[in-house]
Design a protein around this motif. Sequence first.
Motif, mmCIF file in Angstrom:
data_model
loop_
_atom_site.group_PDB
_atom_site.id
_atom_site.type_symbol
_atom_site.label_atom_id
_atom_site.label_comp_id
_atom_site.label_asym_id
_atom_site.label_seq_id
_atom_site.Cartn_x
_atom_site.Cartn_y
_atom_site.Cartn_z
ATOM 1 N N ALA A 261 0.962 -1.371 0.060
ATOM 2 C CA ALA A 261 0.076 -0.106 -0.023
ATOM 3 C C ALA A 261 1.004 1.242 -0.021
ATOM 4 C CB ALA A 261 -0.855 0.042 1.370
ATOM 5 N N ILE A 262 2.098 1.208 0.664
ATOM 6 C CA ILE A 262 2.882 2.518 0.699
ATOM 7 C C ILE A 262 3.527 2.593 -0.798
ATOM 8 C CG2 ILE A 262 4.949 3.386 1.879
ATOM 9 C CD1 ILE A 262 4.078 1.976 4.373
ATOM 10 N N LEU A 263 4.110 1.244 -1.070
ATOM 11 C CA LEU A 263 5.212 1.380 -2.290
ATOM 12 C C LEU A 263 5.270 0.025 -2.872
ATOM 13 C CD1 LEU A 263 6.506 3.852 -3.696
ATOM 14 C CD2 LEU A 263 8.574 2.944 -2.692
ATOM 15 N N GLY A 264 4.775 -0.285 -4.013
ATOM 16 C CA GLY A 264 4.899 -1.731 -4.725
ATOM 17 C C GLY A 264 6.447 -2.235 -4.681
ATOM 18 N N ALA A 265 6.114 -3.732 -4.591
ATOM 19 C CA ALA A 265 7.532 -4.451 -4.510
ATOM 20 C C ALA A 265 8.390 -4.206 -5.708
ATOM 21 C CB ALA A 265 7.196 -5.748 -4.378
ATOM 22 N N ALA A 266 7.818 -3.757 -7.063
ATOM 23 C CA ALA A 266 8.597 -3.596 -8.204
ATOM 24 C C ALA A 266 9.390 -2.439 -7.826
ATOM 25 C CB ALA A 266 7.733 -3.592 -9.469
ATOM 26 N N THR A 267 8.772 -1.300 -7.464
ATOM 27 C CA THR A 267 9.503 -0.093 -7.164
ATOM 28 C C THR A 267 10.463 -0.186 -6.216
ATOM 29 O OG1 THR A 267 7.218 1.184 -7.785
ATOM 30 C CG2 THR A 267 9.010 2.486 -6.331
ATOM 31 N N ARG A 268 9.952 -0.698 -5.152
ATOM 32 C CA ARG A 268 11.283 -0.774 -3.790
ATOM 33 C C ARG A 268 12.468 -1.536 -4.455
ATOM 34 N NH1 ARG A 268 8.271 -4.215 0.135
ATOM 35 N NH2 ARG A 268 6.362 -4.004 -1.258
ATOM 36 N N ALA A 269 12.267 -2.556 -5.460
ATOM 37 C CA ALA A 269 13.443 -3.301 -6.047
ATOM 38 C C ALA A 269 14.022 -2.390 -7.090
ATOM 39 C CB ALA A 269 12.852 -4.460 -6.951
ATOM 40 N N GLU A 270 13.346 -1.249 -7.576
ATOM 41 C CA GLU A 270 13.986 -0.512 -8.615
ATOM 42 C C GLU A 270 14.837 0.489 -7.659
ATOM 43 O OE1 GLU A 270 12.467 3.233 -11.607
ATOM 44 O OE2 GLU A 270 11.048 2.077 -10.379
#
Length: 471
Positions: A261-270
Amino acid sequence: MTESNAELLPATRRALDHRLALAQSEGRVPSAVAAVAREGRVVWSGGRGELPAGARPEEVQYRIGSLTKTMTAVLVMRLRDEGRVDLADPLGAHLDVPHGGEATLFQLLSHTGGLAAEARGPWWERTPGELRPELPDIFGEQPQKHHPGRRYHYSNPGYALLGALVERLRGEPWFTVLRREVLEPLGMRRTTALPAAPHAEGWAVHPYADVRQREPLVDTGRMAPAGQLWSTAADLALFAAFLADADDAAGTGARSGAHEAILGAATRAEMRRPAAPPEAGAWDSSYGLGVQLARRPDGRVLAGHGGSMPGFVANLWTSGADRLAAVALANATSGLGGVPAAELLELVAAHEPAPPEPWRPMPADDADPALLALAGAWYWGTVPYLLRVHAGRMLTLTPAAGAGVRASRFLPCAAGGWRGLDGYFAGEALRAVTAGEGRVTHLDLGTYVFTREPYDPAAPLPGGADPEGWR
């Protein structure tokens, strides 16, 4: 004074206790606290030295300095994911700034915007922020040190600009936004802009005598998004779990709904991928988007951030492969040998390595016969590759002889086909090409043609297969 969780073996706990005691003693810091978290849960915490009476070590606040930057970066990435900004946008497209407007948001996040490392004098970390209420006042005589995008050059003012961008687009103070969008959803109730008891006092320790003096406690004003925050080992363990959760962005691991809900997993991996060019040759340290990266001597790649302010040093490191995170905090301007969070993490990984995730069959909805028919051996020319099908319709393509330089993972696209997630084919489109009757003739991967047989004469090979065949 230490507190440990019984989930770790006694020998591991003793080793962690000893390493922290050694760091506090040899580093000559008044106090130090640390914690290790596994899969998001604190499994060990410890404290050494002068701690507030009756306080649990992991609940004592310390100033965390530039760890603040990673949280500011999360706010910017949320704006990107909402479509409010693009990382390729120049900052000046969204914010009227005297300097740095030509740098893109990507460059500011990765410290490649070319801006000066520090704000103008006097020493901003020891100067009350009310002296610099407006953005023009944070810059010195030469704010631009390098052409944007040319090289990595760490910039504290760059993150002050990103914090101002958040304020401009959200219409609220930076910390108000951070508290609502990140801290409260993660349960980080002891992370604040100003200290809240119990907290450690900031000290400077004399380099050649066993004496000390207090450091000033200042509100850094416009520079706050670069290094203002106070936090605890327990809160930072929650933030570390958020950073490292779903390390591969493909959904193969457990994933927290609150994190998504805060930040998608793909964005955190980015955020955790190198974005800044190394100074020379192969890198042992790099920078992503608000995240520091370190390649350790054993080859393990850690993601996190360090921080320092007058009177304090801090460090947080995560290892997705080990499902571990470690935090170390101390109240001295220098010392603690760089804060041994990475060593604490590696100590647990060595004593109690994480077991691999259990194999599970993919959900029935993903077991599409047409998709399963793609699994198996394919050939690029004469080189055999193996294509495997995973949950979520994810594919992996690897040389049959091993991982190799051209191994990649692929995520499905809404419009059809797949797009490379990492490796040589990152970003490239993969499609299964069919003949008129629906039979797959070959795979097309960024103009690479993969066939079921080496130089399959039934496939539309560029240049065609020799009519005489193999001989």
